[in-house]
Design a protein around this motif. Structure first.
Motif, PDB file in Angstrom:
ATOM      1  N   LEU A   1      23.292  39.334  11.435  1.00 60.75           N
ATOM      2  CA  LEU A   1      22.428  38.302  12.010  1.00 60.75           C
ATOM      3  C   LEU A   1      22.857  36.916  11.546  1.00 60.75           C
ATOM      4  CD1 LEU A   1      18.776  39.704  11.642  1.00 60.75           C
ATOM      5  CD2 LEU A   1      19.926  39.155  13.787  1.00 60.75           C
ATOM      6  N   ALA A   2      23.110  36.784  10.241  1.00 63.55           N
ATOM      7  CA  ALA A   2      23.521  35.488   9.691  1.00 63.55           C
ATOM      8  C   ALA A   2      24.789  34.987  10.359  1.00 63.55           C
ATOM      9  CB  ALA A   2      23.711  35.606   8.179  1.00 63.55           C
ATOM     10  N   TYR A   3      25.724  35.899  10.581  1.00 64.58           N
ATOM     11  CA  TYR A   3      26.992  35.504  11.223  1.00 64.58           C
ATOM     12  C   TYR A   3      26.743  34.916  12.612  1.00 64.58           C
ATOM     13  CZ  TYR A   3      31.186  35.860  14.009  1.00 64.58           C
ATOM     14  OH  TYR A   3      32.209  35.558  14.872  1.00 64.58           O
ATOM     15  N   PHE A   4      25.849  35.503  13.382  1.00 64.65           N
ATOM     16  CA  PHE A   4      25.676  35.040  14.753  1.00 64.65           C
ATOM     17  C   PHE A   4      25.039  33.655  14.819  1.00 64.65           C
ATOM     18  CE2 PHE A   4      26.297  39.587  15.719  1.00 64.65           C
ATOM     19  CZ  PHE A   4      27.365  39.427  16.582  1.00 64.65           C
ATOM     20  N   TYR A   5      24.211  33.295  13.856  1.00 64.38           N
ATOM     21  CA  TYR A   5      23.729  31.911  13.822  1.00 64.38           C
ATOM     22  C   TYR A   5      24.886  30.966  13.526  1.00 64.38           C
ATOM     23  CZ  TYR A   5      18.953  33.566  14.119  1.00 64.38           C
ATOM     24  OH  TYR A   5      17.790  34.157  14.561  1.00 64.38           O
ATOM     25  N   ALA A   6      25.698  31.339  12.530  1.00 67.28           N
ATOM     26  CA  ALA A   6      26.844  30.495  12.200  1.00 67.28           C
ATOM     27  C   ALA A   6      27.798  30.367  13.389  1.00 67.28           C
ATOM     28  CB  ALA A   6      27.575  31.072  10.990  1.00 67.28           C
ATOM     29  N   ALA A   7      28.039  31.480  14.082  1.00 62.79           N
ATOM     30  CA  ALA A   7      28.955  31.472  15.218  1.00 62.79           C
ATOM     31  C   ALA A   7      28.431  30.606  16.364  1.00 62.79           C
ATOM     32  CB  ALA A   7      29.199  32.899  15.702  1.00 62.79           C
ATOM     33  N   GLN A   8      27.111  30.470  16.466  1.00 67.21           N
ATOM     34  CA  GLN A   8      26.513  29.641  17.521  1.00 67.21           C
ATOM     35  C   GLN A   8      26.351  28.191  17.071  1.00 67.21           C
ATOM     36  OE1 GLN A   8      26.362  31.028  20.274  1.00 67.21           O
ATOM     37  NE2 GLN A   8      25.310  32.978  20.354  1.00 67.21           N
ATOM     38  N   GLY A   9      26.825  27.878  15.866  1.00 76.93           N
ATOM     39  CA  GLY A   9      26.685  26.509  15.361  1.00 76.93           C
ATOM     40  C   GLY A   9      25.283  26.181  14.902  1.00 76.93           C
ATOM     41  N   GLN A  10      24.481  27.198  14.566  1.00 73.34           N
ATOM     42  CA  GLN A  10      23.109  27.002  14.129  1.00 73.34           C
ATOM     43  C   GLN A  10      22.980  27.295  12.626  1.00 73.34           C
ATOM     44  OE1 GLN A  10      21.723  29.915  17.282  1.00 73.34           O
ATOM     45  NE2 GLN A  10      20.026  28.454  17.378  1.00 73.34           N
ATOM     46  N   PRO A  11      22.105  26.590  11.928  1.00 73.32           N
ATOM     47  CA  PRO A  11      21.845  26.959  10.537  1.00 73.32           C
ATOM     48  C   PRO A  11      21.227  28.356  10.465  1.00 73.32           C
ATOM     49  CG  PRO A  11      20.921  24.786  11.061  1.00 73.32           C
ATOM     50  CD  PRO A  11      21.315  25.415  12.359  1.00 73.32           C
ATOM     51  N   VAL A  12      21.571  29.103   9.438  1.00 79.46           N
ATOM     52  CA  VAL A  12      21.011  30.436   9.233  1.00 79.46           C
ATOM     53  C   VAL A  12      19.613  30.297   8.657  1.00 79.46           C
ATOM     54  CG1 VAL A  12      21.259  32.620   7.989  1.00 79.46           C
ATOM     55  CG2 VAL A  12      23.295  31.406   8.826  1.00 79.46           C
ATOM     56  N   PRO A  13      18.574  30.819   9.306  1.00 80.60           N
ATOM     57  CA  PRO A  13      17.221  30.688   8.765  1.00 80.60           C
ATOM     58  C   PRO A  13      17.149  31.142   7.309  1.00 80.60           C
ATOM     59  CG  PRO A  13      17.120  31.541  10.992  1.00 80.60           C
ATOM     60  CD  PRO A  13      18.572  31.511  10.616  1.00 80.60           C
TER      61      PRO A  13
ATOM     62  N   ALA B   1      31.577  44.658  14.336  1.00 75.92           N
ATOM     63  CA  ALA B   1      32.062  44.134  13.066  1.00 75.92           C
ATOM     64  C   ALA B   1      32.083  42.607  13.143  1.00 75.92           C
ATOM     65  CB  ALA B   1      33.464  44.669  12.778  1.00 75.92           C
ATOM     66  N   THR B   2      31.819  41.954  12.037  1.00 75.88           N
ATOM     67  CA  THR B   2      31.840  40.490  11.999  1.00 75.88           C
ATOM     68  C   THR B   2      32.638  40.025  10.786  1.00 75.88           C
ATOM     69  OG1 THR B   2      29.726  40.460  10.801  1.00 75.88           O
ATOM     70  CG2 THR B   2      29.645  40.222  13.192  1.00 75.88           C
ATOM     71  N   PRO B   3      33.321  38.879  10.906  1.00 76.92           N
ATOM     72  CA  PRO B   3      34.141  38.379   9.796  1.00 76.92           C
ATOM     73  C   PRO B   3      33.312  37.602   8.783  1.00 76.92           C
ATOM     74  CG  PRO B   3      34.351  36.930  11.679  1.00 76.92           C
ATOM     75  CD  PRO B   3      33.480  38.065  12.133  1.00 76.92           C
ATOM     76  N   ALA B   4      33.934  37.298   7.656  1.00 73.04           N
ATOM     77  CA  ALA B   4      33.296  36.473   6.633  1.00 73.04           C
ATOM     78  C   ALA B   4      33.328  35.016   7.065  1.00 73.04           C
ATOM     79  CB  ALA B   4      34.012  36.645   5.300  1.00 73.04           C
ATOM     80  N   VAL B   5      32.220  34.321   6.920  1.00 74.39           N
ATOM     81  CA  VAL B   5      32.136  32.904   7.271  1.00 74.39           C
ATOM     82  C   VAL B   5      31.249  32.187   6.262  1.00 74.39           C
ATOM     83  CG1 VAL B   5      32.467  33.269   9.757  1.00 74.39           C
ATOM     84  CG2 VAL B   5      30.160  33.254   8.784  1.00 74.39           C
ATOM     85  N   GLN B   6      31.254  30.872   6.347  1.00 80.39           N
ATOM     86  CA  GLN B   6      30.321  30.035   5.610  1.00 80.39           C
ATOM     87  C   GLN B   6      29.349  29.414   6.602  1.00 80.39           C
ATOM     88  OE1 GLN B   6      33.166  27.343   3.848  1.00 80.39           O
ATOM     89  NE2 GLN B   6      33.097  28.419   1.881  1.00 80.39           N
ATOM     90  N   ALA B   7      28.152  29.086   6.132  1.00 78.08           N
ATOM     91  CA  ALA B   7      27.164  28.519   7.055  1.00 78.08           C
ATOM     92  C   ALA B   7      26.164  27.672   6.290  1.00 78.08           C
ATOM     93  CB  ALA B   7      26.429  29.629   7.804  1.00 78.08           C
ATOM     94  N   TRP B   8      25.568  26.720   6.991  1.00 74.94           N
ATOM     95  CA  TRP B   8      24.431  25.983   6.447  1.00 74.94           C
ATOM     96  C   TRP B   8      23.180  26.853   6.540  1.00 74.94           C
ATOM     97  CZ3 TRP B   8      26.456  22.424   3.769  1.00 74.94           C
ATOM     98  CH2 TRP B   8      27.443  21.560   4.253  1.00 74.94           C
ATOM     99  N   ILE B   9      22.154  26.471   5.821  1.00 78.44           N
ATOM    100  CA  ILE B   9      20.921  27.261   5.745  1.00 78.44           C
ATOM    101  C   ILE B   9      19.767  26.454   6.342  1.00 78.44           C
ATOM    102  CG2 ILE B   9      19.265  28.356   4.170  1.00 78.44           C
ATOM    103  CD1 ILE B   9      21.647  28.798   2.260  1.00 78.44           C
ATOM    104  N   GLY B  10      19.028  27.072   7.255  1.00 73.98           N
ATOM    105  CA  GLY B  10      17.923  26.412   7.937  1.00 73.98           C
ATOM    106  C   GLY B  10      16.647  26.473   7.117  1.00 73.98           C
ATOM    107  N   GLY B  11      16.240  25.319   6.574  1.00 74.61           N
ATOM    108  CA  GLY B  11      15.041  25.263   5.741  1.00 74.61           C
ATOM    109  C   GLY B  11      15.404  25.278   4.268  1.00 74.61           C
ATOM    110  N   ARG B  12      14.417  24.941   3.441  1.00 77.16           N
ATOM    111  CA  ARG B  12      14.627  24.922   1.997  1.00 77.16           C
ATOM    112  C   ARG B  12      13.627  25.796   1.271  1.00 77.16           C
ATOM    113  NH1 ARG B  12      18.495  23.469   3.995  1.00 77.16           N
ATOM    114  NH2 ARG B  12      19.699  21.536   3.704  1.00 77.16           N
ATOM    115  N   CYS B  13      12.874  26.597   2.018  1.00 80.92           N
ATOM    116  CA  CYS B  13      11.940  27.561   1.432  1.00 80.92           C
ATOM    117  C   CYS B  13      11.698  28.646   2.480  1.00 80.92           C
ATOM    118  CB  CYS B  13      10.631  26.886   1.016  1.00 80.92           C
ATOM    119  SG  CYS B  13       9.587  26.355   2.392  1.00 80.92           S
ATOM    120  N   PRO B  14      11.074  29.776   2.100  1.00 79.54           N
ATOM    121  CA  PRO B  14      10.854  30.849   3.075  1.00 79.54           C
ATOM    122  C   PRO B  14      10.042  30.396   4.280  1.00 79.54           C
ATOM    123  CG  PRO B  14      10.517  31.663   0.850  1.00 79.54           C
ATOM    124  CD  PRO B  14      10.670  30.172   0.735  1.00 79.54           C
ATOM    125  N   TRP B  15      10.405  30.906   5.448  1.00 78.74           N
ATOM    126  CA  TRP B  15       9.651  30.631   6.668  1.00 78.74           C
ATOM    127  C   TRP B  15       8.355  31.429   6.703  1.00 78.74           C
ATOM    128  CZ3 TRP B  15      12.773  29.733  11.750  1.00 78.74           C
ATOM    129  CH2 TRP B  15      13.833  28.855  11.511  1.00 78.74           C
TER     130      TRP B  15
END
Length: 693
Positions: A540-552, A597-611
């Motif tokens: 799930l985290a990968y697909f947010y990164a792949a779409q250019g979205q921060p990972v919740p 299968a999904t590759p290793a990536v880096q991503a920003w994180i959406g929010g600074r506390c639990p949703w």
């Protein structure tokens, strides 16, 4: 070479706080259940080195409390350095605890939990064990929800319970056999006048099945994880009904079954497996018919709602919903649903029994608690229906990407926010979407705050529940069907109906064109975590990164992934590569993205506390790999309700706003020109999405 291991924990009693008497029931059956499961493993060929039983049964007449130190020692002995890989771990807990109504989060109480002010978060416990490379975990958890009304178990610090050396949590096969999945009570039945120990309904059925006493658990001469799950689900419900109780366990097993017992090699007779009490004498069952006339169940249900004196006599003056994490307006009657009228009838009959009726007080308490749990579940369902109805009132959002139900909303943000419109129902805003995932804090009319992360190409709706919770949903302009489908997930979440077995159906709706729904992804992450499916969370985290979205934030929190900090303090998520997986039978037609299968990536994180409020359980006691993600949050965890989206008290929100460098956003008069929006941050600041080599 591989081996099978078994760790069972039985807690019969909790050490009370200083100067207080014990207010939890004594669960002697929990110790016997833990020992029965452990003895079964010993006699099934696991080997003495691979079985540990930790319980608080007295030794030589002295107390022997279950503590984190004792459990840690047992884990260290089961997993010595250089030992063979564990093919399957049977992990069983029997005792007091809490099963949350929201997505089935499970907490366990050890003997010293009250004095030390902690509870063990079950999935954090077995996350540690996975650092030993365990290939399969079969979890058995029989945690009774009973607790004094004056004690809010969610205010105890959620901890891992054990510490294991390692850095990469692997994805295991996982079986989850849980007594309660809906915030209801677990039960032990006993025959007090006989002096015999009690028997826990759920773990008692499991012990019987493992020892070969339950024929329905045997298929073609074998007991497997699959046949055990099917047997326990049906037999637990049947056993509970024999004692006039209601218990609907959750039994989810991996599609590939593991053999537990081959009847071709019969076991010696079960050691110390206590019999079931006679149903007519059991302490927690409904009463026998009383002498004298009793009104009909329908009439008594009507009276308890309309006659205050009758209601108090039947339910007690303190009948309420505090332990269910609900806030009910003072002028709102807590109603018992029609489906529970037979339980109420049992209580009416029992109240008319002689005061000397054996164990009357204990039976009354059990019935009142069950009625309270039913009332809480019914209120959640009603409130969820209202939340969905209100959210459906949102039409075309136009330029708005943040819609707040009600009036008087104020916003704290880094970038200026454009206030668009205000009606008697909604206020609408245009907020800048930050590629690095910085949230906006929305202050509601009651002075509380909820964090919202604006996502490019989507709009967020903030909606209060009649029970005091807040819920959020995301939609995409010109895609009303997607928004309505999301409301179905929010409805199930708000009502406490979400089940881990439905996860692939929810996950199939996360991605749409060039966007991934952030709130639906968050809900899916909790469902995946409930069955220890860490690879799917990382996918799930990968697909947010792949779409250019921060990972919740919650996906980053639950996926056991490493988090680093940029020089300016911005958190960055290190998403590992994951392998393709086979889908469960129900998800055979699911889209490719939830299995690939999904590759290793880096991503920003959406929010600074639990949703979600539930996520605050995970900010305490983090592992070093992701400690940076939750830095500064643990001190506020006890102030956040566990139901719905995160709701922050004003004082806490202002402290976090200062740490996150958020400022008040001016609320323009609608007759004046709106404040111009700040240009989005440059794309060059985004982490690389290329695979790590």
């Amino acid at each position: 070479m591989t081996r099978r291991t078994c760790l069972t924990i039985g807690v019969s009693t909790l050490t009370p706080l200083p100067n207080q008497t014990l207010r939890f029931a004594y669960l002697d059956g929990a110790v016997l259940a833990a020992r029965s499961i452990g003895d079964w493993a010993l006699r099934s060929g696991f080997g003495a080195d691979n079985v540990r039983i930790v319980d608080d049964g007295p030794i030589d007449g002295q107390g022997n409390p279950v503590t984190r130190e004792r459990v840690q020692q047992a884990v260290d002995e089961l997993f010595p350095s250089g030992a063979e890989v564990v093919e399957q771990l049977i992990l069983a807990f029997c005792g007091h605890g809490l099963t949350d109504a929201n997505i089935g989060s499970i907490s366990w109480l050890f003997s010293d939990s009250l004095r030390q002010k902690y509870r063990v978060l079950a999935d954090s416990f077995y996350t540690e064990l996975l650092l030993h490379g365990v290939q399969r975990i079969t979890l058995i958890t029989d945690a009774c929800r009973e607790a004094p009304k004056s004690l809010d178990l969610t205010r105890l610090d959620a901890v891992r319970g054990i510490v294991v050396q390692g850095t990469q949590v692997e994805n295991p096969r996982f079986d989850r056999l849980a007594a309660c999945q809906d915030g209801q009570l677990g039960y032990m039945v006993s025959e007090p006048m006989s002096g015999a120990p009690g028997k826990c309904v759920f773990s008692g059925v499991i012990a019987d099945a493992l020892w070969g006493i339950e024929p329905t658990a045997i298929s073609n001469g074998l007991i497997t994880t699959a046949t055990l799950g099917m047997c326990v689900r049906s037999r637990t419900t049947e056993r509970a009904k024999e004692y006039r109780l209601k218990l609907n366990p959750q039994c989810l097993v991996d599609p590939e079954p593991a053999v537990l017992y081959n009847t071709a090699q019969p076991l010696p007779g079960p050691a110390g497996l206590q019999p079931w009490p006679a149903a007519g004498n059991a302490a927690t069952m409904g009463p026998s018919p009383a002498a004298g006339p009793v009104d009909s169940a329908e009439h008594n249900l009507e009276r308890v709602h309309s006659d205050a004196a009758f209601r108090q006599r039947m339910l007690g003056a303190d009948f309420g919903l505090k332990q269910h994490d609900l806030t009910v307006p003072a002028d709102q009657m807590i109603t018992i649903p029609d489906s529970s009228k037979e339980l109420l009838q049992d209580l009416v009959v029992l109240r008319q029994q002689s005061p000397r009726f054996p164990e009357k007080k204990q039976k009354v308490k059990a019935l009142v608690q069950q009625l309270e749990a039913d009332a809480a579940a019914d209120m959640r369902k009603s409130a969820a229906t209202e939340v969905r109805r209100r959210m459906k009132q949102i039409g075309d959002p136009g330029k708005a990407n943040l819609i707040v139900y009600g009036e008087g909303a104020k916003l704290l943000s880094r970038a200026p926010i454009e206030r668009l419109d205000s009606t008697s129902l909604f206020e609408t805003f245009r907020a800048t979407s930050d590629p690095q995932g910085m949230p906006v804090l929305v202050e509601l009319a009651d002075g509380t705050f909820t964090p919202v992360v604006p996502y490019a190409g989507q709009y967020a709706v903030v909606m209060p529940s009649p029970l005091g919770d807040i819920f959020q949903a995301y939609g995409m302009p010109k895609a009303p069907d997607r928004y309505l489908a999301m409301l179905g997930a929010i409805d199930d979440f708000a009502a406490g109906r979400l089940q881990a077995e439905d996860i692939d159906q929810f996950a199939a709706g996360v991605c749409h064109k060039k966007h991934a729904d952030p709130m639906l992804g968050v809900i899916c992450a909790y469902l995946y975590r409930a069955v220890a499916d860490y690879d799917s969370i990382r996918r799930l985290a990968y697909f947010y990164a792949a779409q250019g979205q921060p990972v919740p934030f919650d996906i980053a929190l639950l996926g056991a992934m490493r988090v680093t900090l940029e020089p300016d303090g911005t958190p960055q998520l290190q998403i590992p590569a994951v392998k393709a997986r086979a889908l469960r039978p129900k998800a055979a037609k699911a889209p490719d993205y939830i299995r690939r299968a999904t590759p290793a990536v880096q991503a920003w994180i959406g929010g600074r506390c639990p949703w979600l409020g539930l996520g605050w359980d995970y900010v305490n006691d983090p592992r070093p790999e992701w400690a940076a993600l939750v830095d500064g949050l643990a001190e506020h965890a006890k102030t956040v309700r566990h139901s719905g989206s995160t709701v922050l008290p004003g004082k806490v929100a202002r402290k976090l706003a200062k740490a996150w460098r958020l400022q008040a956003s001016a609320r323009e008069d609608l007759t004046r020109p709106a404040v111009a929006r700040q240009a989005p941050a440059k794309e060059t600041n985004r982490p690389s999405q290329r695979s790590e080599q």
